[in-house]
Design a protein around this motif. Structure first.
Motif, PDB file in Angstrom:
ATOM      1  N   SER A  20       0.837  -1.203   0.000  1.00 21.43           N
ATOM      2  CA  SER A  20       0.000   0.000   0.000  1.00 21.43           C
ATOM      3  C   SER A  20       0.872   1.254   0.000  1.00 21.43           C
ATOM      4  O   SER A  20       0.422   2.325  -0.425  1.00 21.43           O
ATOM      5  N   TYR A  21       2.143   1.144   0.419  1.00 30.40           N
ATOM      6  CA  TYR A  21       3.068   2.271   0.346  1.00 30.40           C
ATOM      7  C   TYR A  21       3.451   2.612  -1.099  1.00 30.40           C
ATOM      8  O   TYR A  21       3.972   3.701  -1.349  1.00 30.40           O
ATOM      9  N   ALA A  22       3.216   1.701  -2.031  1.00 27.68           N
ATOM     10  CA  ALA A  22       3.425   2.034  -3.439  1.00 27.68           C
ATOM     11  C   ALA A  22       2.323   2.960  -3.950  1.00 27.68           C
ATOM     12  O   ALA A  22       2.455   3.573  -5.013  1.00 27.68           O
ATOM     13  N   PHE A  23       1.227   3.035  -3.201  1.00 28.93           N
ATOM     14  CA  PHE A  23       0.110   3.937  -3.515  1.00 28.93           C
ATOM     15  C   PHE A  23      -0.077   4.940  -2.372  1.00 28.93           C
ATOM     16  O   PHE A  23      -1.194   5.372  -2.098  1.00 28.93           O
ATOM     17  N   PHE A  24       1.010   5.293  -1.696  1.00 22.87           N
ATOM     18  CA  PHE A  24       0.926   6.053  -0.449  1.00 22.87           C
ATOM     19  C   PHE A  24       0.103   7.328  -0.601  1.00 22.87           C
ATOM     20  O   PHE A  24      -0.841   7.573   0.163  1.00 22.87           O
ATOM     21  N   TRP A  25       0.443   8.149  -1.581  1.00 30.07           N
ATOM     22  CA  TRP A  25      -0.271   9.409  -1.739  1.00 30.07           C
ATOM     23  C   TRP A  25      -1.675   9.204  -2.279  1.00 30.07           C
ATOM     24  O   TRP A  25      -2.615   9.889  -1.876  1.00 30.07           O
ATOM     25  N   GLN A  26      -1.835   8.239  -3.182  1.00 26.96           N
ATOM     26  CA  GLN A  26      -3.151   8.024  -3.788  1.00 26.96           C
ATOM     27  C   GLN A  26      -4.155   7.413  -2.816  1.00 26.96           C
ATOM     28  O   GLN A  26      -5.361   7.541  -3.001  1.00 26.96           O
ATOM     29  N   LEU A  27      -3.663   6.767  -1.764  1.00 25.52           N
ATOM     30  CA  LEU A  27      -4.546   6.230  -0.726  1.00 25.52           C
ATOM     31  C   LEU A  27      -4.804   7.243   0.390  1.00 25.52           C
ATOM     32  O   LEU A  27      -5.632   6.985   1.269  1.00 25.52           O
ATOM     33  N   SER A  28      -4.108   8.376   0.350  1.00 23.23           N
ATOM     34  CA  SER A  28      -4.182   9.344   1.442  1.00 23.23           C
ATOM     35  C   SER A  28      -5.238  10.410   1.177  1.00 23.23           C
ATOM     36  O   SER A  28      -5.714  10.579   0.051  1.00 23.23           O
ATOM     37  N   ASP A  29      -5.561  11.148   2.241  1.00 23.50           N
ATOM     38  CA  ASP A  29      -6.520  12.242   2.079  1.00 23.50           C
ATOM     39  C   ASP A  29      -5.855  13.513   1.549  1.00 23.50           C
ATOM     40  O   ASP A  29      -6.473  14.567   1.483  1.00 23.50           O
ATOM     41  N   LYS A  30      -4.607  13.393   1.146  1.00 24.36           N
ATOM     42  CA  LYS A  30      -3.911  14.517   0.508  1.00 24.36           C
ATOM     43  C   LYS A  30      -4.428  14.743  -0.921  1.00 24.36           C
ATOM     44  O   LYS A  30      -4.300  15.839  -1.459  1.00 24.36           O
ATOM     45  N   LEU A 250       8.425   8.570  -1.858  1.00 20.32           N
ATOM     46  CA  LEU A 250       8.265   9.643  -2.831  1.00 20.32           C
ATOM     47  C   LEU A 250       7.807  10.918  -2.134  1.00 20.32           C
ATOM     48  O   LEU A 250       6.707  10.950  -1.573  1.00 20.32           O
ATOM     49  N   PRO A 251       8.605  12.001  -2.162  1.00 19.67           N
ATOM     50  CA  PRO A 251       8.132  13.262  -1.587  1.00 19.67           C
ATOM     51  C   PRO A 251       6.962  13.830  -2.399  1.00 19.67           C
ATOM     52  O   PRO A 251       6.866  13.598  -3.611  1.00 19.67           O
ATOM     53  N   TRP A 252       6.093  14.539  -1.720  1.00 21.15           N
ATOM     54  CA  TRP A 252       5.007  15.237  -2.418  1.00 21.15           C
ATOM     55  C   TRP A 252       5.604  16.223  -3.413  1.00 21.15           C
ATOM     56  O   TRP A 252       6.560  16.939  -3.114  1.00 21.15           O
ATOM     57  N   GLN A 253       5.034  16.234  -4.620  1.00 19.80           N
ATOM     58  CA  GLN A 253       5.530  17.097  -5.678  1.00 19.80           C
ATOM     59  C   GLN A 253       4.790  18.442  -5.677  1.00 19.80           C
ATOM     60  O   GLN A 253       4.046  18.753  -4.747  1.00 19.80           O
TER      61      GLN A 253
END
Length: 277
Positions: A20-30, A250-253
Motif C-alpha cells: 500500500s506504500y506504493a500507492f501512499f499518496w493516492q490512498l491518502s486524504d492529501k 516519494l516526496p510530495w511534488q
C-alpha cells in the motif's frame, strides 16, 4: 541459530508484490479522490502483479468483518494474494491482526516494535512473542519484524534469537536504518539468516538549497543507493521463497497530478526492474 537456507515458506517461490506504500499518496486524504483498497487491488492486477501487502493502512482496523471479507473477495477475484503489515507488538494488538490475517488469508504479518506508549525492551519483546507465537504457528502465520531506525538491528536480532522460532523473523528494509547510521550492507549481512520478507525501495541523498545539509529521500528503483544485487546475493529470495514488496519514499511534488503521475511511474519502473533480475 542460523536459518539461512532452511526453506521457510510464505508462498510458492519468491514473488514480486506491491505494498500500500506504493500507492501512499493516492490512498491518502492529501488527494481529492483517494483510492479505496479495492481500487488499489485493481491497479495491482492491471500491472500484472499478484501479491499485495496492506501495510499500516489505518482503515483496516475499523472495518467490520463484512468489509474485510469484501476485500478478500476482491483479491480472490483478481487472483491476488494478500499480506498484512502493522506497527506495535502488544499481545492484544498482535492477536487482533492474527484475526484479520485469518479473514484476509494472509500468511505473514509485518510489524515494528515501537508505538506511542509502548517501547518494549528486548526482554519484554521476547516474552510477548513467546506468549503469542503458538497461536500464530497454529494459524500458519509468520511475524516479520522490520528493520528501522528506532530500534537497533542488533536488538531486533537479540529478540529473534531469544524467541528462536521459524515463525518469527525479519522484514528487511536497509533503507530505514541509514537514519540510525547503520549502513545498509552491514544490516543486510546481519539479518540475512532470518529474513522472511523484503521491502524494496531505493533511496538517495541530495543537497539542500544553498548546500546547507542534505535531504534523504526516495529514488526510482535502480537509480539510488540501494545495492539490490548485493541484497539478493545475501538473502537468496528465489531459493528461500522470500517475497519482495515494492514501496516508495516519494516526496510530495508541486501538484497532486505530478505526485500521482510520479508515484505510478515509480511503481511501473520498480516492477520492470525486479522482473529484469
Amino acid at each position: 541459530m542460523s536459518r539461512l537456507g532452511t526453506g521457510s515458506r510464505i508462498g510458492q517461490g519468491s514473488r514480486i508484490g506491491l505494498s500500500s506504500y506504493a500507492f501512499f499518496w493516492q490512498l491518502s486524504d492529501k488527494v481529492a479522490e483517494p483510492l479505496s483498497i479495492h481500487q488499489a487491488l485493481e491497479r495491482t492486477a492491471a500491472l500484472g502483479v499478484d501479491l499485495f501487502q496492506i501495510c499500516d493502512y489505518a482503515p483496516l482496523e475499523t472495518m467490520p468483518d463484512s468489509e474485510l471479507e469484501a476485500v478478500r473477495a476482491t483479491a480472490d477475484r483478481l487472483g491476488i494474494s494478500l499480506e498484512l503489515g502493522t506497527k506495535g507488538i502488544r499481545p492484544e494488538h498482535l492477536r487482533k491482526f492474527l484475526r484479520l490475517a485469518g479473514i484476509l488469508g494472509s500468511p505473514l504479518l509485518r510489524t515494528m516494535f515501537n508505538v506511542p506508549g509502548h517501547t518494549p525492551t528486548a526482554e519484554e519483546a521476547v516474552a510477548i512473542f513467546k506468549e503469542v507465537l503458538p497461536e500464530f504457528e497454529a494459524a500458519g502465520v509468520k511475524i516479520a519484524v522490520e528493520t528501522y531506525e528506532q530500534v537497533p538491528t542488533n536488538r531486533i536480532l537479540d529478540v529473534i534469537r531469544g524467541v528462536d522460532s521459524p515463525s518469527l523473523g525479519i522484514c528487511a528494509d536497509p533503507a530505514n536504518t541509514v537514519a540510525a547510521l547503520e549502513m545498509p550492507r552491514e544490516v543486510i549481512d546481519a539479518v540475512a539468516p532470518y529474513v522472511l520478507n523484503m521491502h524494496i525501495k531505493d533511496f538517495a541523498f541530495s543537497r539542500k538549497d544553498g548546500w546547507v545539509g542534505f535531504t534523504y529521500a526516495g529514488a526510482p528503483l535502480g537509480e539510488g543507493l540501494l545495492d539490490y544485487d548485493y541484497m539478493v546475493s545475501k538473502f537468496a529470495p528465489h531459493q528461500r521463497n522470500i517475497n519482495q514488496i515494492v514501496e516508495h519514499w516519494l516526496p510530495w511534488q508541486d501538484s497532486e497530478a505530478d505526485t500521482i503521475r510520479l508515484e505510478n511511474q515509480w511503481t511501473q519502473q520498480s516492477i520492470e526492474f525486479l522482473r529484469s533480475k
